[in-house]
Each structure stands twice: as C-alpha cells, then as structure tokens.
Design an enzyme around this catalytic site. Structure first.
Site, PDB file in Angstrom:
ATOM      1  N   GLN A 103     -13.327  -8.914   3.717  1.00 26.62           N
ATOM      2  CA  GLN A 103     -12.057  -8.191   3.633  1.00 26.62           C
ATOM      3  C   GLN A 103     -11.024  -8.883   4.521  1.00 26.62           C
ATOM      4  OE1 GLN A 103     -10.180  -3.781   4.517  1.00 26.62           O
ATOM      5  NE2 GLN A 103     -12.282  -3.877   3.744  1.00 26.62           N
ATOM      6  N   GLN A 112       2.309   7.409  -6.122  1.00 27.13           N
ATOM      7  CA  GLN A 112       2.085   6.012  -5.746  1.00 27.13           C
ATOM      8  C   GLN A 112       0.667   5.580  -6.111  1.00 27.13           C
ATOM      9  OE1 GLN A 112       3.014   6.594  -1.590  1.00 27.13           O
ATOM     10  NE2 GLN A 112       4.996   5.574  -1.775  1.00 27.13           N
ATOM     11  N   ALA A 141      -1.558   4.408  -0.206  1.00 26.39           N
ATOM     12  CA  ALA A 141      -0.501   5.227  -0.808  1.00 26.39           C
ATOM     13  C   ALA A 141      -0.341   6.478   0.032  1.00 26.39           C
ATOM     14  CB  ALA A 141      -0.859   5.599  -2.247  1.00 26.39           C
ATOM     15  N   LEU A 158      -0.137  -5.470  -0.837  1.00 26.06           N
ATOM     16  CA  LEU A 158       1.301  -5.412  -1.160  1.00 26.06           C
ATOM     17  C   LEU A 158       2.129  -5.830   0.052  1.00 26.06           C
ATOM     18  CD1 LEU A 158       1.516  -2.120  -3.276  1.00 26.06           C
ATOM     19  CD2 LEU A 158       1.630  -4.491  -4.088  1.00 26.06           C
ATOM     20  N   TYR A 166      -9.831   4.208  12.089  1.00 30.97           N
ATOM     21  CA  TYR A 166      -8.621   4.810  11.526  1.00 30.97           C
ATOM     22  C   TYR A 166      -8.527   6.263  12.001  1.00 30.97           C
ATOM     23  CZ  TYR A 166      -8.674   0.860   8.199  1.00 30.97           C
ATOM     24  OH  TYR A 166      -8.700  -0.384   7.611  1.00 30.97           O
TER      25      TYR A 166
END
Length: 319
Positions: free
Chosen positions: A170, A279, A274, A201, A57
C-alpha cells in the site's frame, strides 16, 4: 463490481476500496460519525466491498465505525487494517491484531498490513523477521487471511518477503504521485503482489474542486501536502484543465477519470475516501469507466505535467 484476487491469496477484493482514515477523525476537520457510517454503508451498497482502515486512525475509532456500518453484512465484505510502526515487536503485533479484531467485531481480518516500516516516526527498530513471525502465526491461526505492507521501499518489501508471503503493498499512488512506478511496481508485477494505492485522488486534488490559492485549516493534514503548495499546485491545475475534455467524452467526473486510469495500471487498485454517501457512490462508478490504450497514454502524459517536477521523496507531506 468485478473482484480481483489479492496477490496469491484466497482473498477477493474490489478494484475500488473504501478508505476510512477520515472516519478516525484525528487529523481531519468536520467529520461526523453518523456521516461516516452512512458513507461506508453507501460504498458497500454501490459495490465497494473492500474497506481499508488502521489501528492508528483515531486510535481504533475508524475500525469501530467500520464495524458499526457493516457488521450485519460481514460475510460479504473484506476488511483490511494495519498495525502501526510502534507495535512491531512480536507480542505487540499479536495484541494489536486482537484489538483490531475486537474493534471490527469480527473473528478474522482479510488483510493485515504493517502500516509503516520499523523506525518510522521515531519508533523502535524491530527486525522484520520478528514482525513477520508474529504475522505468520496470526495467519496460521486464521485470525488474518493475508499479509501486506504499506509505505515500504523495494528493499524493505523484498526483505519482508524472505520471511513470509506478502500479498499487497500500500503506497501513495495517483496520477499526480507516481514514485512507486520507478522501482517497486516492476517488483510487484514480477512477484504477483497487489498494489493498493492510497491517496489515489491526491487527497482530493484530482477532483478539481480546490481553486488556486485554497488554504486548508492548519490542523488538516492536507495543509502540509506538497501537491497543494506553490508550483506543484499550479502544475496540477494546468493538468486538470487538459483532463477535463477526456472526462467529458466519458460523461464522468475528473475523480472518476483519475481512478479509472489508476485501476488500469498493472497490479493497481485504488483506495479512496469519502465524507458523504454521494461521494462514495460516485467513486464506485469509476470502475465502469473504460479507457482505450490511446486515452491511457494521453492521461499518463498529462499527469507528468505534475510528476516530472517532483523530487524523489516517497512521502507526500512536509511533516
């Protein structure tokens, strides 16, 4: 937030985890470090103590942002990070772990995960026995407390488990993306492996905030997400309309309802990202939404409006 045991390990995690892919900035648009730091801190203060990141990331940037947000409360949080598919040789795993420890400004990682199986993204094929050997050493040294895998099939998970204890899987998993239920969930139940669902989500689709016809910036990874395209997108909107009355009953948002459904599934916990503090706080409140068996079954059926029309591919993007 009441914690749960990660697999058979000594690690305790929150059922809602803070996801930090976006904090790495790469493949995301409009992300500011200051916002990311405030948001991760807000998640912690709202009761989310388990933070998921990865070396890939932003090439360590996300890990460094996590450290900036939480170093002063390190004993109260659980760090989960990942080694990428191009670093799965024995020496590479050790080096990658040391880099992550440095980025996270810590001397141990609570959960260290293989991000993608060997061979993914044209990476070199490395025997899982070699990778697991390095992970077992790191565990013996106390540099990591538990071993997990991400994006593994049932067969890949079972093979990895031959060479060491796997405490978590995961996968992409949400009300609108449920391939994992077909074969891997039963294996995880049987072997007491925690499921840490990512894209819980459906990359924001389950929030209900994206109108039909919404177009993402081409550099945003969601532009290639199958759920935001064609009939899938239309089916999702139909399902969301049916979910709204249930959310209203619980005085919660669509996102909170979707997360509450997910963490009520066997072995399942939800990683959710978020951009902004509010959030993160809202995500934490999902743990307080209690659904009856009848409501869980109704939500399950509504989700199938989307999932019954998807193919069996386990990858959510047209990459």
């Amino acid at each position: 937030m009441k914690k749960r045991t990660l697999g058979t390990s000594q690690v305790q995690i929150t059922p809602i985890l803070m996801g930090t892919w976006q904090a790495g900035k790469r493949m995301w648009v409009g992300i500011e470090d200051a916002d990311s730091i405030k948001t991760i801190r807000a998640a912690f203060e709202a009761g989310i103590t388990t933070i998921d990141t990865a070396e890939v990331y932003g090439e360590g940037h996300s890990e460094r942002i996590v450290a900036e947000a939480l170093s002063d409360v390190r004993p109260q949080v659980e760090y989960a990070t990942k080694v990428f598919a191009n670093h799965l040789k024995y020496d590479q795993v050790i080096e990658a772990c040391d880099r992550s420890l440095k980025n996270l400004k810590t001397d141990y990682i609570d959960l260290y995960q293989i991000h993608w199986p060997s061979g993914a993204f044209n990476s070199e094929i490395v025997p899982i026995e070699e990778t697991m050997s390095a992970l077992n050493l790191l565990k013996e040294q106390g540099k990591i407390r538990a071993i997990g895998v991400s994006n593994f099939s049932r067969a890949q998970l079972a093979e990895a488990a031959i060479y060491g204890r796997i405490d978590s899987l995961q996968p992409p998993y949400s009300l609108f993306w449920r391939q994992v239920e077909k074969d891997i969930v039963p294996y995880c139940i049987e072997n007491n492996i925690s499921i840490l669902a990512y894209s819980s989500l459906a990359q924001g689709l389950l929030t209900g905030k994206f109108a039909l016809g919404h177009k993402f910036d081409p550099t945003d990874n969601r532009a290639k997400n199958k759920l935001f395209q064609g009939e899938n997108f239309e089916n999702a909107h139909q399902a969301l309309e049916k979910l709204r009355p249930i959310a209203l009953t619980h005085n919660c948002s669509l996102a909170q309802l979707a997360l509450a459904w997910l963490i009520a599934q066997p072995q399942a916990n939800a990683i959710v990202g978020a951009r902004y503090p509010e959030q993160a706080k809202d995500n934490a409140l999902a743990a307080e939404v209690k659904l009856s068996a009848a409501e869980l079954a109704e939500i399950d059926a509504i989700g199938r409006i989307v999932t019954d029309h998807l193919d069996d591919s386990s990858v959510m993007w047209n990459w």
